[in-house]
Motif scaffolding. Structure first.
Motif, mmCIF file in Angstrom:
data_model
loop_
_atom_site.group_PDB
_atom_site.id
_atom_site.type_symbol
_atom_site.label_atom_id
_atom_site.label_comp_id
_atom_site.label_asym_id
_atom_site.label_seq_id
_atom_site.Cartn_x
_atom_site.Cartn_y
_atom_site.Cartn_z
ATOM 1 N N VAL A 47 45.549 93.688 30.726
ATOM 2 C CA VAL A 47 44.264 94.070 31.321
ATOM 3 C C VAL A 47 44.200 93.727 32.812
ATOM 4 O O VAL A 47 44.546 92.618 33.220
ATOM 5 N N SER A 48 43.782 94.698 33.604
ATOM 6 C CA SER A 48 43.409 94.443 34.997
ATOM 7 C C SER A 48 41.947 94.824 35.162
ATOM 8 O O SER A 48 41.462 95.768 34.533
ATOM 9 N N MET A 49 41.262 94.071 36.007
ATOM 10 C CA MET A 49 39.845 94.343 36.242
ATOM 11 C C MET A 49 39.635 94.464 37.743
ATOM 12 O O MET A 49 40.047 93.588 38.503
ATOM 13 N N VAL A 50 39.017 95.561 38.152
ATOM 14 C CA VAL A 50 38.796 95.793 39.575
ATOM 15 C C VAL A 50 37.303 95.975 39.833
ATOM 16 O O VAL A 50 36.623 96.704 39.100
ATOM 17 N N TYR A 83 39.872 84.325 28.421
ATOM 18 C CA TYR A 83 40.348 85.462 27.634
ATOM 19 C C TYR A 83 41.694 85.962 28.159
ATOM 20 O O TYR A 83 42.138 87.042 27.800
ATOM 21 N N GLU A 84 42.286 85.198 29.048
ATOM 22 C CA GLU A 84 43.566 85.557 29.657
ATOM 23 C C GLU A 84 43.498 86.856 30.446
ATOM 24 O O GLU A 84 44.478 87.608 30.523
ATOM 25 N N VAL A 85 42.330 87.160 30.996
ATOM 26 C CA VAL A 85 42.229 88.251 31.964
ATOM 27 C C VAL A 85 42.437 87.610 33.333
ATOM 28 O O VAL A 85 41.546 86.973 33.880
ATOM 29 N N GLU A 86 43.654 87.708 33.825
ATOM 30 C CA GLU A 86 44.004 86.993 35.051
ATOM 31 C C GLU A 86 44.159 87.908 36.250
ATOM 32 O O GLU A 86 44.179 87.458 37.385
ATOM 33 N N LYS A 87 44.275 89.213 35.977
ATOM 34 C CA LYS A 87 44.410 90.155 37.096
ATOM 35 C C LYS A 87 43.034 90.693 37.456
ATOM 36 O O LYS A 87 42.563 91.673 36.865
ATOM 37 N N VAL A 88 42.370 89.988 38.351
ATOM 38 C CA VAL A 88 41.009 90.368 38.751
ATOM 39 C C VAL A 88 41.013 90.655 40.250
ATOM 40 O O VAL A 88 41.416 89.794 41.045
#
Lengths: 130, 101, 119
Positions: A47-50, A83-88
């Motif tokens: 997951v990436s979040m932008v 939640y291991e969403v590290e690409k923010v």
């Protein structure tokens, strides 16, 4: 239900990019979009979040919603790491256009340019934009 | 495989088309649907944004142009008219698909 | 090819559900598979069987139900979004099922494409 979840975790890992472009509170998209991100991470996807365009306002510090009697969900962004969403990421041009800097944000982000965002989008399997 | 972008807002009301074009790479496809098709018209204040991006392939959904009384209006050079079947073909030929809502 | 479809708006305020329906129908006619149509945000209102459009207007709720009936298309309504908006099992039109957001993620994983229709 357990069988179903086991199936999921054994399945393929895809690259999901969540492109958040809407400001919070005026519409529900930011809040319900965040719910999708958390669920997707639970499926062990990449997951990436932008945050871009008005989406950068979602992570503005100092949100105080008692006067409009709506739930302040900005602290939830701090849970992304758990939640291991590290690409923010937040887009540089969007921040600058809105008079914001990294110091204004409730979570640490990697700042990327519009050109870098275009490259990132190109590498994804799925883009969901709210 | 390059991205298919869809834009469904009028460029006269929202920035959506410009937001899309700012992140669309050369070689990508942009499909105008719903109120987005107003952006396909030639000779408007918004036409230049598309006209000067020759390295992007632009499409507009014909049924949405027809519905809005625009079937006979000239479109910006290089825009290809498609129907829903063509939309499906585009989605098959590109990945991922980004909807600029 | 396997398509997943995400519908984020209800049947009347925005054109999103109409566009999603036409795309879905065209994809099926071309022999593609629709993995799932997932209804989120106000899109959950597409499942409301009490919806009564005027007689000279299209009835999207019925059109989605017919697509499910004729082609076996899975119509999934997000439980969290539905509860907020008062969409419950007893209100569901034929072919719709309430389930979790995981069904959207799964559509993205098993589908070759995920196409979003919204505002």
């Amino acid at each position: 239900m357990d069988d179903f979840e086991d199936d999921e975790f054994d399945g393929p890992v895809k690259k999901f990019l969540f492109l958040n472009r809407k400001a919070p509170y005026g519409t529900i998209y930011a809040l319900e979009g965040l719910e999708v991100v958390l669920i997707t991470a639970a499926f062990d996807q990449d997951v990436s979040m932008v945050f871009a365009d008005d989406g950068v306002f979602q992570i503005k510090k100092d949100q105080e919603t008692s006067g409009i009697n709506m739930k302040n969900f900005s602290p939830t962004y701090r849970a992304l790491e758990g939640y291991e969403v590290e690409k923010v990421y937040a887009e540089k041009e969007s921040l600058e256009a809105r008079g914001l800097s990294e110091d204004d944000l409730v979570i640490p982000v990697e700042v990327l340019s519009a050109a870098e965002l275009a490259e990132l989008m190109d590498t994804q399997d799925v883009i969901v934009s709210f | 495989m390059s991205i298919l972008h869809t834009v469904n807002k009028s460029p006269f009301e929202r920035n959506t088309l410009m937001d899309c074009l700012a992140r669309a790479k050369d070689g990508a496809a942009v499909l105008l649907i719903e109120d987005g098709v107003y952006g396909a018209l030639a000779g408007t204040q918004a036409s230049d944004a598309i006209a000067k991006r020759g390295a992007i392939k632009f499409y507009a959904l014909g049924p949405d142009l027809d519905a809005r009384g625009l079937a006979e209006k000239p479109l910006i050079d290089g825009i290809t008219l498609i129907d829903y079947s063509g939309f499906v073909d585009l989605a098959e030929a590109h990945n991922p698909v980004q909807s600029w809502l | 090819m396997k398509f997943g479809i995400l519908v984020n708006e209800g049947p009347f305020t925005h054109q999103a559900s109409d566009s999603a329906y036409h795309f879905t129908k065209a994809a099926l006619e071309k022999g593609h598979e629709i993995v799932r149509v997932f209804f989120y945000h106000d899109g959950v209102n597409n499942a409301n069987k009490l919806s009564e459009p005027q007689s000279d207007d299209r009835n999207l709720v019925g059109m989605w139900s017919a697509l499910a009936e004729e082609h076996g298309v899975e119509l999934i309504v997000c439980v969290a979004a539905a509860l907020r908006r008062g969409i419950k099992d007893e209100l569901l039109a034929a072919g719709f099922t309430i389930s979790g957001l995981g069904q959207l993620v799964e559509a993205g994983i098993i589908g070759d494409r995920l196409i979003t229709f919204g505002d």
